[in-house]
Design an enzyme around this catalytic site. Structure first.
Site, PDB file in Angstrom:
ATOM      1  CB  SER A  14      -0.883   0.034   1.247  1.00  0.00           C
ATOM      2  OG  SER A  14      -1.621  -1.142   1.343  1.00  0.00           O
ATOM      3  CD  GLU A  34       5.928  -6.931  -4.122  1.00  0.00           C
ATOM      4  OE1 GLU A  34       5.882  -5.919  -3.416  1.00  0.00           O
ATOM      5  OE2 GLU A  34       6.155  -8.075  -3.670  1.00  0.00           O
ATOM      6  CB  CYS A  42      -3.144  -4.009   2.908  1.00  0.00           C
ATOM      7  SG  CYS A  42      -4.832  -3.419   2.849  1.00  0.00           S
ATOM      8  CB  CYS A  47      -6.696  -5.091   5.465  1.00  0.00           C
ATOM      9  SG  CYS A  47      -5.146  -4.415   6.022  1.00  0.00           S
ATOM     10  CE  LYS A  50      -9.356  -7.833   8.996  1.00  0.00           C
ATOM     11  NZ  LYS A  50      -8.266  -7.281   9.753  1.00  0.00           N
ATOM     12  CE1 TYR A  98      -2.407  -1.197  -3.705  1.00  0.00           C
ATOM     13  CE2 TYR A  98      -4.580  -2.044  -4.288  1.00  0.00           C
ATOM     14  CZ  TYR A  98      -3.738  -1.414  -3.392  1.00  0.00           C
ATOM     15  OH  TYR A  98      -4.231  -0.969  -2.197  1.00  0.00           O
ATOM     16  N   GLY A 175      -2.291 -12.928  21.341  1.00  0.00           N
ATOM     17  CA  GLY A 175      -3.445 -12.182  21.856  1.00  0.00           C
ATOM     18  C   GLY A 175      -3.569 -10.809  21.232  1.00  0.00           C
ATOM     19  CE1 TYR A 177      -5.505  -3.451  15.166  1.00  0.00           C
ATOM     20  CE2 TYR A 177      -3.560  -3.617  16.545  1.00  0.00           C
ATOM     21  CZ  TYR A 177      -4.527  -2.844  15.928  1.00  0.00           C
ATOM     22  OH  TYR A 177      -4.523  -1.478  16.064  1.00  0.00           O
ATOM     23  CB  ILE A 178      -3.095 -11.379  13.496  1.00  0.00           C
ATOM     24  CG1 ILE A 178      -2.682 -10.162  12.649  1.00  0.00           C
ATOM     25  CG2 ILE A 178      -3.221 -12.625  12.626  1.00  0.00           C
ATOM     26  CD1 ILE A 178      -1.377 -10.319  11.880  1.00  0.00           C
ATOM     27  CD  GLU A 181      -8.467  -8.225  12.946  1.00  0.00           C
ATOM     28  OE1 GLU A 181      -8.755  -7.026  13.042  1.00  0.00           O
ATOM     29  OE2 GLU A 181      -7.738  -8.664  12.020  1.00  0.00           O
ATOM     30  NE  ARG A 204       1.716  -6.764  25.878  1.00  0.00           N
ATOM     31  CZ  ARG A 204       2.668  -5.999  25.370  1.00  0.00           C
ATOM     32  NH1 ARG A 204       2.905  -4.813  25.880  1.00  0.00           N
ATOM     33  NH2 ARG A 204       3.393  -6.422  24.337  1.00  0.00           N
ATOM     34  N   GLY A 261       3.057 -11.897  16.277  1.00  0.00           N
ATOM     35  CA  GLY A 261       3.732 -10.662  15.883  1.00  0.00           C
ATOM     36  C   GLY A 261       4.387 -10.751  14.516  1.00  0.00           C
ATOM     37  CB  ALA A 340     -11.646  -1.037  13.538  1.00  0.00           C
ATOM     38  CG  HIS A 434     -33.966   7.133  19.213  1.00  0.00           C
ATOM     39  ND1 HIS A 434     -33.335   6.418  20.210  1.00  0.00           N
ATOM     40  CD2 HIS A 434     -35.277   6.790  19.248  1.00  0.00           C
ATOM     41  CE1 HIS A 434     -34.250   5.674  20.827  1.00  0.00           C
ATOM     42  NE2 HIS A 434     -35.424   5.884  20.264  1.00  0.00           N
ATOM     43  CD  GLU A 439     -30.102   6.545  20.611  1.00  0.00           C
ATOM     44  OE1 GLU A 439     -30.691   7.608  20.879  1.00  0.00           O
ATOM     45  OE2 GLU A 439     -30.695   5.525  20.205  1.00  0.00           O
TER      46      GLU A 439
END
Ligand code: NDP
Length: 451
Positions: A14, A34, A42, A47, A50, A98, A175, A177-178, A181, A204, A261, A340, A434, A439
């Site tokens: 990215s 590349e 990603c 991402c 996933k 891309y 424990g 993100y990955i 998820e 953590r 990690g 997120a 509402h 809210e």
């Protein structure tokens, strides 16, 4: 001295693709190398696939809810090969987008590994050498496995999208993100998921109340979460891998996945030989303009191990182009980044956790946890959380934490207000939408300590 290019980018993820494209659109002569696939972690192994797996996994709960809402639902099983085929077709399409965007912008591409020879020279895998006024390293990161007996049998998030079939049982170690998820995704897809995390609570660094709720909800939805537990060894056995845990127990899992990690991709790239300084984790050390100690060499994204998120790498790439090609020195703003975690429920967060804020200054904490209408009607016990941490002195919202379905979408919007420096009273002045879950963010009345 005349160089072959104004800019040579190593890495087509990215960050690298964005920097190459924008520099070329501005008239620079740009090349990019590349060694694998365009789009990087990603798009190819992070991402994007996933999130599609998150969508796939959420249908199980949605079908149960549909029945509670009066629908007759006759669900068959989940067809992993059918999903996987469609998933990879989507990724192929995105990779082409891309690649096409690079070519449209006039970037010359080399499908090859590249390494540094000196501050202005890059060598490709076939020995070709090219020179550039500036070199940008955007090689990302790679999953790391702990060094323990049998670890070679375990998969990482790189392999999860390519499984021939979904295992019956799976151990996920970690424990972060990955790990969290994928524990939710695979649980949703019908795999018996066990998760080992060595610490006292998953995720953590995030707000304690928020990660506590995510953990409770994961356990309630069927993830067999073992806190304070790590893997000691694994060996091939009948029907999978026999795992010995640090608490002495042994169990067999069809698949073991490490989500322990990621490390920056800086090996065998000639970096140190060219004078580039690496940090303790192998990351490239850069200043606020993403410049290394070698003036012609810059680095962006996960390879610098600053904030390892796609949109941040893209920002760093744009700031690099502003600085180097537009004569407008632009430091990268790493403050107040919303993020997120796509667990089920999701966690959306920006700013300080309650603990970090309390350590900084006196704060008022506003929090509410409740059963949302959608799932309460379907008799599900799920809870959501909305939480604001507010400076007593300035009344500014220092942290906003949301645990709820759709929290990723919510925090993007709440994040604008927090980034603008909104006060609690600014939130309160905003009329509630509402009936929604979010809210509650504008109707929080009493701080926790005052309650
Ligand atoms: P993280 O650094 O988030 O988590 C690593 C986890 O593995 C931690 O729980 C850590 O424990 C544990 N761990 C590390 N070493 C060992 C070991 N030797 N034995 C057992 N456990 C170990 O890494 P991830 O791989 O989950 O994700 C990498 C990065 O990718 C994230 O930091 C994030 O920036 C990005 N990402 C972002 C996503 C998003 O935006 N939604 C999604 C996925 C990734 P401890 O906490 O004790 O150190």
């Amino acid at each position: 001295m005349a160089f072959d290019y104004d800019l040579f980018v190593i890495g087509g993820g990215s960050g690298g693709v964005r920097a190459a494209r924008v520099a070329a659109q501005g008239g620079a002569r740009v090349a990019l190398a590349e060694e694998s696939r365009y789009g990087g972690t990603c798009v190819i192994r992070g991402c994007v696939p996933k999130k599609l797996m998150v969508f796939a996994s959420e249908f199980r709960g949605a079908m149960t809810d549909a029945q509670a809402y009066g629908w007759t639902v006759e669900a068959g099983g989940f067809d992993w090969p059918a999903f996987r085929t469609k998933l990879h077709a989507e990724l192929d399409w995105l990779e082409n987008v891309y690649r096409g965007n690079l070519h449209k912008a006039g970037v010359e591409t080399y499908e090859s590994r590249a390494r540094l020879v000196d501050p202005h020279t890059v060598e490709l895998a076939d020995g070709t050498r090219v020179s550039a006024a500036h070199i940008l390293i955007a090689t990302g990161g790679w999953p790391v496995k702990p060094d323990l007996p049998g670890a070679e049998h375990a998969i990482t998030s790189n392999e999860i999208f390519h499984l021939d079939r979904l295992p019956k049982s799976m151990l996920i170690v970690g424990g972060g993100y990955i790990a969290c998820e994928f524990a939710c995704i695979l649980n949703g897809l019908g795999v018996e998921v066990t998760q080992f995390y060595r610490g006292a609570q998953i995720l953590r660094g995030f707000d304690d109340e928020a990660r506590g709720l995510v953990s409770d909800e994961m356990i309630a939805s069927g993830v067999n979460l073992h806190l304070g537990t790590n893997i000691e060894a694994m060996e091939e056995g009948d029907g999978g891998y026999r795992v010995t845990a640090t608490n002495g127990t042994k169990a067999t899992f069809e698949t073991v996945m490490f989500a322990t990690g990621r490390a920056p991709n800086t090996q065998q790239m000639g970096l140190e030989e060219a004078g580039v300084t690496l940090g303790r984790n192998g990351e490239i050390v850069v200043d606020q303009y993403s410049q290394t100690g070698v003036p012609s060499i810059y680095a962006i994204g996960d390879v610098t191990d600053r904030v390892n998120l796609t949109p941040v790498a893209i920002r760093e790439g744009m700031a690099f182009v502003e600085t180097v090609f537009k004569g407008n020195p632009t430091p990268v703003d790493h403050e107040l980044i919303p993020t997120a975690i796509f667990t089920q429920p999701e966690m959306g967060t920006i700013g300080l956790s309650e603990d970090a804020a309390r350590a900084q200054e006196p704060v008022d904490v506003y929090t509410t946890s409740f059963r949302p209408m959608h799932t309460a009607f379907a008799d599900r016990p799920d809870r959501v959380l909305m939480k604001l941490i507010v400076s007593r002195a300035s009344r500014r919202v220092l942290g906003c934490h949301i645990v709820a379905p759709g929290a990723g979408e919510m925090i993007q919007l709440a994040g604008i207000a927090v980034k603008m420096g909104a006060t609690k009273e600014d939130f309160d002045r905003t009329v509630a939408v509402h009936p929604t879950m979010s809210e509650e963010l504008v109707t929080l009345k009493t701080p926790v300590d005052a309650a």
